[in-house]
Design a protein around this motif. Structure first.
Motif, PDB file in Angstrom:
ATOM      1  N   MET A 129      15.557  35.981  58.713  1.00  0.00           N
ATOM      2  CA  MET A 129      15.226  34.605  58.338  1.00  0.00           C
ATOM      3  C   MET A 129      16.125  33.597  59.070  1.00  0.00           C
ATOM      4  N   ALA A 130      17.381  33.947  59.286  1.00  0.00           N
ATOM      5  CA  ALA A 130      18.290  33.063  60.020  1.00  0.00           C
ATOM      6  C   ALA A 130      17.805  32.853  61.445  1.00  0.00           C
ATOM      7  N   LYS A 131      17.309  33.917  62.053  1.00  0.00           N
ATOM      8  CA  LYS A 131      16.780  33.815  63.412  1.00  0.00           C
ATOM      9  C   LYS A 131      15.593  32.856  63.480  1.00  0.00           C
ATOM     10  N   LYS A 132      14.875  32.754  62.354  1.00  0.00           N
ATOM     11  CA  LYS A 132      13.680  31.894  62.312  1.00  0.00           C
ATOM     12  C   LYS A 132      14.003  30.467  61.859  1.00  0.00           C
ATOM     13  N   GLY A 133      15.298  30.167  61.662  1.00  0.00           N
ATOM     14  CA  GLY A 133      15.685  28.799  61.365  1.00  0.00           C
ATOM     15  C   GLY A 133      15.828  28.449  59.906  1.00  0.00           C
ATOM     16  N   CYS A 134      15.941  29.447  59.038  1.00  0.00           N
ATOM     17  CA  CYS A 134      16.149  29.182  57.612  1.00  0.00           C
ATOM     18  C   CYS A 134      17.383  28.306  57.413  1.00  0.00           C
ATOM     19  N   ARG A 135      17.275  27.317  56.505  1.00  0.00           N
ATOM     20  CA  ARG A 135      18.388  26.411  56.248  1.00  0.00           C
ATOM     21  C   ARG A 135      19.013  26.585  54.861  1.00  0.00           C
ATOM     22  N   HIS A 136      18.364  27.354  53.987  1.00  0.00           N
ATOM     23  CA  HIS A 136      18.902  27.564  52.641  1.00  0.00           C
ATOM     24  C   HIS A 136      18.266  28.829  52.083  1.00  0.00           C
ATOM     25  N   LEU A 137      19.087  29.722  51.557  1.00  0.00           N
ATOM     26  CA  LEU A 137      18.598  30.961  50.958  1.00  0.00           C
ATOM     27  C   LEU A 137      18.628  30.835  49.439  1.00  0.00           C
ATOM     28  N   VAL A 138      17.571  31.302  48.781  1.00  0.00           N
ATOM     29  CA  VAL A 138      17.527  31.311  47.324  1.00  0.00           C
ATOM     30  C   VAL A 138      17.097  32.700  46.875  1.00  0.00           C
ATOM     31  N   CYS A 139      17.790  33.237  45.883  1.00  0.00           N
ATOM     32  CA  CYS A 139      17.513  34.606  45.452  1.00  0.00           C
ATOM     33  C   CYS A 139      17.593  34.701  43.935  1.00  0.00           C
ATOM     34  N   SER A 140      16.589  35.314  43.331  1.00  0.00           N
ATOM     35  CA  SER A 140      16.651  35.657  41.911  1.00  0.00           C
ATOM     36  C   SER A 140      17.223  37.059  41.796  1.00  0.00           C
ATOM     37  N   SER A 141      17.997  37.291  40.752  1.00  0.00           N
ATOM     38  CA  SER A 141      18.710  38.559  40.710  1.00  0.00           C
ATOM     39  C   SER A 141      19.184  38.888  39.313  1.00  0.00           C
ATOM     40  N   GLY A 142      19.312  40.195  39.047  1.00  0.00           N
ATOM     41  CA  GLY A 142      20.028  40.639  37.873  1.00  0.00           C
ATOM     42  C   GLY A 142      21.521  40.701  38.143  1.00  0.00           C
ATOM     43  N   GLY A 143      21.904  40.501  39.403  1.00  0.00           N
ATOM     44  CA  GLY A 143      23.315  40.519  39.774  1.00  0.00           C
ATOM     45  C   GLY A 143      23.545  40.992  41.193  1.00  0.00           C
ATOM     46  N   ASN A 144      23.172  42.244  41.483  1.00  0.00           N
ATOM     47  CA  ASN A 144      23.531  42.848  42.766  1.00  0.00           C
ATOM     48  C   ASN A 144      22.812  42.231  43.958  1.00  0.00           C
ATOM     49  N   ALA A 145      21.532  41.934  43.810  1.00  0.00           N
ATOM     50  CA  ALA A 145      20.803  41.309  44.909  1.00  0.00           C
ATOM     51  C   ALA A 145      21.375  39.928  45.203  1.00  0.00           C
ATOM     52  N   GLY A 146      21.740  39.217  44.148  1.00  0.00           N
ATOM     53  CA  GLY A 146      22.314  37.891  44.320  1.00  0.00           C
ATOM     54  C   GLY A 146      23.637  37.930  45.056  1.00  0.00           C
ATOM     55  N   VAL A 147      24.483  38.892  44.711  1.00  0.00           N
ATOM     56  CA  VAL A 147      25.762  39.022  45.404  1.00  0.00           C
ATOM     57  C   VAL A 147      25.530  39.341  46.881  1.00  0.00           C
ATOM     58  N   ALA A 148      24.574  40.235  47.151  1.00  0.00           N
ATOM     59  CA  ALA A 148      24.265  40.571  48.546  1.00  0.00           C
ATOM     60  C   ALA A 148      23.766  39.349  49.305  1.00  0.00           C
ATOM     61  N   ALA A 149      22.861  38.582  48.687  1.00  0.00           N
ATOM     62  CA  ALA A 149      22.322  37.392  49.343  1.00  0.00           C
ATOM     63  C   ALA A 149      23.410  36.351  49.578  1.00  0.00           C
TER      64      ALA A 149
END
Length: 329
Positions: A59-79
């Motif tokens: 996504m960064a390569k495609k020009g993403c300017r902000h990442l948003v992630c829903s998570s129980g915990g671990n996915a959010g920490v990774a993001a």
């Protein structure tokens, strides 16, 4: 392009090649060699960094300017970890009962934290709404081909370390991203015949319910203490994998998962979440032996690999609280 993005463009990844350790203690329990794939030592605390790291880089390569992630915990920490490395802002949406240690970790990674809803599915609705903003991209915790593609790296590492295929591979299933990625990885290295024992806790068993029904099933609620397994509906790809690979879907009770967490801490000096305890319970509860006795696994397994998926939502006080809640001393 800044240094982090330049590294991303060159194809470097954020996950580590994790240790594959032979466990004397677990081998004694099951009667054959048990290897532990230690995803708990990843820089973001769990296997999630593999798939989410790959997704975020793309996504960064495609020009993403902000990442948003829903998570129980671990996915959010990774993001959040990936966003910091990439120099991109991140917003992580967690259910209201999220671990305060996870909230602190996310804030320490520089992410904005929002608490919404009682379970991950409700937090995910908020994340999808935020992702409609210009330049914002939703990071899928488990249900996306790029995430599965990132997880295949785990199996390539197993092939490099072991050379020959194990007799079985044991992992925990939440939303099904790890299962989908590991299945793809097995096919990639020519190990598609290796049985996968897919473990869940009762009350967070959306995959097992789907397998039993032959179609996707949405659980009415998540009642298990293994909240990081808490997707009420598993990814469709996980169910499709049942038709293509040898997958054995099994459930354990919360008390068995938490007992496995305690025993694993005593045996290996590593503290992991109950979600990971679900996989470890396949060994400690005698489940693998029963599967062998029933002819569902070979009675002469040369070796077993257990994916120690890790987890951020646990500390010594939380473990004691879980044991007290379940009536364990």
């Amino acid at each position: 392009m800044d240094g982090s993005l330049a590294q991303c463009a060159q194809g470097e990844h954020f996950h580590l090649v994790t240790p594959l350790l032979e466990s004397w203690a677990l081998s004694q329990v099951v009667g054959t060699t048990v290897f532990l794939k230690c995803e708990n030592v990843q820089p973001a605390g769990s296997f999630k960094i593999r798939g989410i790291g790959h997704f975020c880089q793309e996504m960064a390569k495609k020009g993403c300017r902000h990442l948003v992630c829903s998570s129980g915990g671990n996915a959010g920490v990774a993001a959040a970890y990936c966003a910091r490395k990439l120099g991109i802002p991140a917003t992580i949406v967690l259910p209201e009962g999220a671990s305060q240690s996870v909230v602190r970790r996310l804030q320490g990674e520089g992410a904005e934290v929002q608490l919404t809803g009682k379970v991950w599915d409700e937090a995910n609705l908020r994340a999808q709404e935020l992702a409609k903003r210009d330049g914002w991209v939703a990071v899928p915790p488990f249900d996306h081909p790029l995430v599965w593609e990132g997880h295949t790296s785990l199996v390539r590492e197993l092939k490099a370390a072991l050379g020959t295929p194990p007799g079985a591979l044991v992992l925990a299933v939440g939303g099904g991203g790890l299962l989908a990625g590991v299945s793809a990885g097995l096919a990639e290295v020519g190990w598609q015949h290796v049985p996968i024992v897919a473990m869940e806790t009762r009350g967070a068993h959306s995959f097992n319910a789907a397998v039993e029904a032959g179609r996707l099933v949405t659980l009415p609620n998540i009642t298990s203490v293994a909240k990081c397994l808490g997707a009420k509906t598993v990814a469709a790809r996980a169910l499709e994998c049942m038709q293509e690979f040898e997958i054995i879907s099994e459930m354990v009770e919360d008390r068995e998962a938490v007992n496995a967490v305690q025993r694993f801490l005593d045996d290996e000096r590593m503290l992991v979440e109950p979600a990971c305890g679900a996989a470890l319970a396949a060994v400690y509860s005698g489940l693998l032996g029963r599967l062998q006795a029933e002819g569902r696994l070979s009675p002469a397994l040369a070796s077993i690999v257990v994916i120690v998926c890790g987890g951020n939502s646990i500390d010594s006080r939380e473990l004691q609280a879980l044991k007290a809640q379940l009536g364990q001393s």
